[in-house]
Write an enzyme that holds these catalytic residues in place. Structure first.
Site, PDB file in Angstrom:
ATOM      1  N   HIS A 157      -1.240  -1.353  -4.232  1.00  0.00           N
ATOM      2  CA  HIS A 157      -2.496  -1.024  -3.573  1.00  0.00           C
ATOM      3  C   HIS A 157      -2.558   0.501  -3.381  1.00  0.00           C
ATOM      4  O   HIS A 157      -1.714   1.090  -2.723  1.00  0.00           O
ATOM      5  CB  HIS A 157      -2.580  -1.737  -2.223  1.00  0.00           C
ATOM      6  CG  HIS A 157      -3.879  -1.553  -1.512  1.00  0.00           C
ATOM      7  ND1 HIS A 157      -5.015  -2.284  -1.808  1.00  0.00           N
ATOM      8  CD2 HIS A 157      -4.237  -0.713  -0.506  1.00  0.00           C
ATOM      9  CE1 HIS A 157      -6.009  -1.910  -1.014  1.00  0.00           C
ATOM     10  NE2 HIS A 157      -5.566  -0.953  -0.217  1.00  0.00           N
ATOM     11  N   MET A 213     -11.307  -5.697   5.674  1.00  0.00           N
ATOM     12  CA  MET A 213     -10.478  -4.734   6.422  1.00  0.00           C
ATOM     13  C   MET A 213     -10.106  -5.355   7.758  1.00  0.00           C
ATOM     14  O   MET A 213     -10.972  -5.798   8.513  1.00  0.00           O
ATOM     15  CB  MET A 213     -11.240  -3.430   6.660  1.00  0.00           C
ATOM     16  CG  MET A 213     -11.466  -2.579   5.425  1.00  0.00           C
ATOM     17  SD  MET A 213      -9.979  -2.186   4.480  1.00  0.00           S
ATOM     18  CE  MET A 213      -8.946  -1.347   5.689  1.00  0.00           C
ATOM     19  N   GLY A 232       1.262  -2.002   4.032  1.00  0.00           N
ATOM     20  CA  GLY A 232       1.827  -0.663   3.858  1.00  0.00           C
ATOM     21  C   GLY A 232       3.113  -0.515   4.639  1.00  0.00           C
ATOM     22  O   GLY A 232       4.216  -0.629   4.098  1.00  0.00           O
ATOM     23  N   SER A 233       2.963  -0.314   5.948  1.00  0.00           N
ATOM     24  CA  SER A 233       4.131  -0.061   6.799  1.00  0.00           C
ATOM     25  C   SER A 233       5.144  -1.189   6.728  1.00  0.00           C
ATOM     26  O   SER A 233       6.352  -0.941   6.667  1.00  0.00           O
ATOM     27  CB  SER A 233       3.692   0.118   8.252  1.00  0.00           C
ATOM     28  OG  SER A 233       2.540   0.904   8.302  1.00  0.00           O
ATOM     29  N   MET A 264      -9.087   8.239  -0.331  1.00  0.00           N
ATOM     30  CA  MET A 264      -9.906   8.642   0.822  1.00  0.00           C
ATOM     31  C   MET A 264     -10.458  10.045   0.591  1.00  0.00           C
ATOM     32  O   MET A 264      -9.758  10.910   0.074  1.00  0.00           O
ATOM     33  CB  MET A 264      -9.043   8.647   2.080  1.00  0.00           C
ATOM     34  CG  MET A 264      -8.284   7.351   2.316  1.00  0.00           C
ATOM     35  SD  MET A 264      -7.446   7.406   3.908  1.00  0.00           S
ATOM     36  CE  MET A 264      -6.500   5.882   3.837  1.00  0.00           C
ATOM     37  N   GLY A 278      -8.737   4.123   7.096  1.00  0.00           N
ATOM     38  CA  GLY A 278      -8.427   5.544   7.275  1.00  0.00           C
ATOM     39  C   GLY A 278      -6.948   5.839   7.423  1.00  0.00           C
ATOM     40  O   GLY A 278      -6.471   6.855   6.932  1.00  0.00           O
ATOM     41  N   PHE A 279      -6.248   4.939   8.099  1.00  0.00           N
ATOM     42  CA  PHE A 279      -4.838   5.219   8.368  1.00  0.00           C
ATOM     43  C   PHE A 279      -3.985   3.962   8.278  1.00  0.00           C
ATOM     44  O   PHE A 279      -4.456   2.872   8.625  1.00  0.00           O
ATOM     45  CB  PHE A 279      -4.681   5.830   9.769  1.00  0.00           C
ATOM     46  CG  PHE A 279      -5.423   7.124   9.917  1.00  0.00           C
ATOM     47  CD1 PHE A 279      -4.824   8.327   9.553  1.00  0.00           C
ATOM     48  CD2 PHE A 279      -6.736   7.136  10.381  1.00  0.00           C
ATOM     49  CE1 PHE A 279      -5.520   9.530   9.649  1.00  0.00           C
ATOM     50  CE2 PHE A 279      -7.439   8.331  10.484  1.00  0.00           C
ATOM     51  CZ  PHE A 279      -6.841   9.530  10.119  1.00  0.00           C
ATOM     52  N   ASP A 323      -6.490  -6.247   4.456  1.00  0.00           N
ATOM     53  CA  ASP A 323      -5.850  -4.929   4.427  1.00  0.00           C
ATOM     54  C   ASP A 323      -5.817  -4.316   5.814  1.00  0.00           C
ATOM     55  O   ASP A 323      -6.860  -4.045   6.406  1.00  0.00           O
ATOM     56  CB  ASP A 323      -6.662  -4.038   3.463  1.00  0.00           C
ATOM     57  CG  ASP A 323      -6.071  -2.645   3.285  1.00  0.00           C
ATOM     58  OD1 ASP A 323      -4.962  -2.383   3.785  1.00  0.00           O
ATOM     59  OD2 ASP A 323      -6.751  -1.820   2.634  1.00  0.00           O
ATOM     60  N   GLY A 324      -4.601  -4.095   6.310  1.00  0.00           N
ATOM     61  CA  GLY A 324      -4.407  -3.364   7.558  1.00  0.00           C
ATOM     62  C   GLY A 324      -3.672  -4.145   8.621  1.00  0.00           C
ATOM     63  O   GLY A 324      -4.109  -5.220   9.025  1.00  0.00           O
ATOM     64  N   GLY A 325      -2.530  -3.619   9.022  1.00  0.00           N
ATOM     65  CA  GLY A 325      -1.802  -4.183  10.158  1.00  0.00           C
ATOM     66  C   GLY A 325      -1.121  -5.517   9.896  1.00  0.00           C
ATOM     67  O   GLY A 325      -0.731  -6.198  10.841  1.00  0.00           O
ATOM     68  N   ASP A 373      -4.722   3.592  -2.001  1.00  0.00           N
ATOM     69  CA  ASP A 373      -5.831   3.998  -1.137  1.00  0.00           C
ATOM     70  C   ASP A 373      -6.352   5.364  -1.549  1.00  0.00           C
ATOM     71  O   ASP A 373      -5.584   6.302  -1.728  1.00  0.00           O
ATOM     72  CB  ASP A 373      -5.359   4.046   0.320  1.00  0.00           C
ATOM     73  CG  ASP A 373      -5.134   2.649   0.873  1.00  0.00           C
ATOM     74  OD1 ASP A 373      -6.065   1.827   0.771  1.00  0.00           O
ATOM     75  OD2 ASP A 373      -4.041   2.379   1.388  1.00  0.00           O
ATOM     76  N   HIS A 418      -8.397   1.070  -3.960  1.00  0.00           N
ATOM     77  CA  HIS A 418      -9.322   0.865  -2.836  1.00  0.00           C
ATOM     78  C   HIS A 418     -10.023   2.189  -2.535  1.00  0.00           C
ATOM     79  O   HIS A 418      -9.425   3.097  -1.955  1.00  0.00           O
ATOM     80  CB  HIS A 418      -8.478   0.374  -1.636  1.00  0.00           C
ATOM     81  CG  HIS A 418      -9.237   0.174  -0.374  1.00  0.00           C
ATOM     82  ND1 HIS A 418      -8.611   0.027   0.847  1.00  0.00           N
ATOM     83  CD2 HIS A 418     -10.568   0.090  -0.113  1.00  0.00           C
ATOM     84  CE1 HIS A 418      -9.516  -0.146   1.798  1.00  0.00           C
ATOM     85  NE2 HIS A 418     -10.710  -0.100   1.243  1.00  0.00           N
ATOM     86  N   MET A 432     -12.133   4.399  -0.551  1.00  0.00           N
ATOM     87  CA  MET A 432     -12.776   4.646   0.752  1.00  0.00           C
ATOM     88  C   MET A 432     -13.463   5.997   0.651  1.00  0.00           C
ATOM     89  O   MET A 432     -13.051   6.980   1.271  1.00  0.00           O
ATOM     90  CB  MET A 432     -11.707   4.625   1.863  1.00  0.00           C
ATOM     91  CG  MET A 432     -11.212   3.220   2.168  1.00  0.00           C
ATOM     92  SD  MET A 432      -9.685   3.245   3.133  1.00  0.00           S
ATOM     93  CE  MET A 432      -8.521   3.392   1.785  1.00  0.00           C
ATOM     94  N   SER A 469       0.847  -1.201   0.000  1.00  0.00           N
ATOM     95  CA  SER A 469       0.000   0.000   0.000  1.00  0.00           C
ATOM     96  C   SER A 469       0.872   1.236   0.000  1.00  0.00           C
ATOM     97  O   SER A 469       1.623   1.482   0.948  1.00  0.00           O
ATOM     98  CB  SER A 469      -0.891   0.010   1.241  1.00  0.00           C
ATOM     99  OG  SER A 469      -1.441   1.310   1.396  1.00  0.00           O
TER     100      SER A 469
HETATM  101  C1  DX5 Z   1      -6.145   1.745   5.623  1.00  0.00           C
HETATM  102  C2  DX5 Z   1      -5.728   1.417   4.223  1.00  0.00           C
HETATM  103  C3  DX5 Z   1      -4.618   0.469   4.154  1.00  0.00           C
HETATM  104  C4  DX5 Z   1      -3.330   0.924   4.806  1.00  0.00           C
HETATM  105  C5  DX5 Z   1      -2.608  -0.286   5.296  1.00  0.00           C
HETATM  106  O1  DX5 Z   1      -7.345   2.417   5.579  1.00  0.00           O
HETATM  107  O2  DX5 Z   1      -6.809   0.859   3.500  1.00  0.00           O
HETATM  108  O3  DX5 Z   1      -4.371   0.072   2.810  1.00  0.00           O
HETATM  109  O4  DX5 Z   1      -2.503   1.656   3.954  1.00  0.00           O
HETATM  110  O5  DX5 Z   1      -1.461   0.113   5.964  1.00  0.00           O
HETATM  111  P1  DX5 Z   1      -0.726  -0.818   7.026  1.00  0.00           P
HETATM  112  O6  DX5 Z   1      -0.275  -2.031   6.295  1.00  0.00           O
HETATM  113  O7  DX5 Z   1       0.403   0.046   7.480  1.00  0.00           O
HETATM  114  O8  DX5 Z   1      -1.710  -1.121   8.111  1.00  0.00           O
HETATM  115 ZN    ZN Z   2      -6.414  -0.062   1.510  1.00  0.00          ZN
END
Ligand code: DX5
Ligand code: ZN
Length: 219
Positions: free
Chosen positions: A34, A138, A198-199, A38, A143-144, A176-178, A36, A67, A69, A9
């Site tokens: 990916h 999710m 992402g991270s 928003m 959001g973040f 997606d996420g964490g 995002d 994606h 959002m 991401s």
């Molecule tokens: C959150 C996004 C994710 C986000 C994932 O709303 O949809 O795609 O970038 O980031 P990590 O992998 O850092 O949780």
């Molecule tokens: Zn996403």
């Protein structure tokens, strides 16, 4: 289990060097980018415009997994397809008619995905999930980036995997996420086959090594 797909991401990428970041993940064997999007309404944050997607399209051959959002996805789908999206995923929470939404996305010649927030039960999609090419679960509140994986989502991944397998259709199950190199293993065992990260990818010192480690741990 087929080979999993890794979808870094770019929300976590260095915004000043996005083109270079995309080259890095492509060289490291990522499967999708990916992206995002928003709108500050559906989620309390703002991210990537169609113009950025259009620019990035010129530096990457990878499929763009977009994606959305946003509250009114229909208004922007065509614009994102023209900008270079290959997969468009909308949220269940802003979709009234699933079949119509899937048809609408398909009418632009791209794949269609539907995403559920952590508190949205997968049962809501039960009758129409097979209209989509991808289901996105999710595993954090959208959001973040950089949030912690919600472990209880593993059960939802399992249920969704069962639905997909029963349907016999070729539908991707994305999370997606964490996601980290540690928790990817359990998520894949539960049935996830497209992993957004992402991270974990972009904050790593060595992107090649971290993607290889994710794949290894997902075996
Ligand atoms: C959150 C996004 C994710 C986000 C994932 O709303 O949809 O795609 O970038 O980031 P990590 O992998 O850092 O949780
Ligand atoms: Zn996403």
């Amino acid at each position: 289990m087929n080979r999993i797909k890794i979808a870094p991401s770019i929300l976590a990428a260095d915004p000043v060097q996005l083109g270079e970041e995309l080259r890095k993940i492509e060289d490291a064997g990522a499967d999708y980018v990916h992206v995002d999007v928003m709108d500050g309404h559906f989620v309390p944050n703002l991210a990537y415009s169609p113009d950025i997607v259009k620019g990035l399209r010129t530096v990457s051959k990878l499929p763009f997994d977009v994606h959305l959002m946003i509250e009114e996805p229909k208004k922007y789908i065509e614009t994102f397809v023209k900008a270079g999206a290959d997969i468009i995923t909308v949220h269940e929470e802003v979709t009234e008619n699933y079949a119509e939404m899937a048809d609408f996305i398909h009418s632009f010649g791209v794949k269609a995905g539907i995403s559920v927030k952590p508190n949205t039960p997968i049962e809501r999609l039960e009758n129409d999930f097979d209209k989509f090419d991808l289901i996105l679960i999710m595993t954090v509140e959208p959001g973040f980036g950089g949030q912690s994986y919600i472990e209880s989502m593993n059960e939802k991944i399992r249920k969704t995997r069962a639905l997909i397998d029963e349907s016999g259709k070729n539908i991707e199950l994305e999370i997606d996420g964490g996601v980290t190199v540690e928790n990817i293993s359990e998520a894949v065992k539960c049935g996830a086959d497209v992993i957004v990260a992402g991270s974990t990818v972009f904050k790593a010192d060595d992107v090649n090594a971290v993607i290889a480690e994710m794949r290894e741990n997902a075996k």
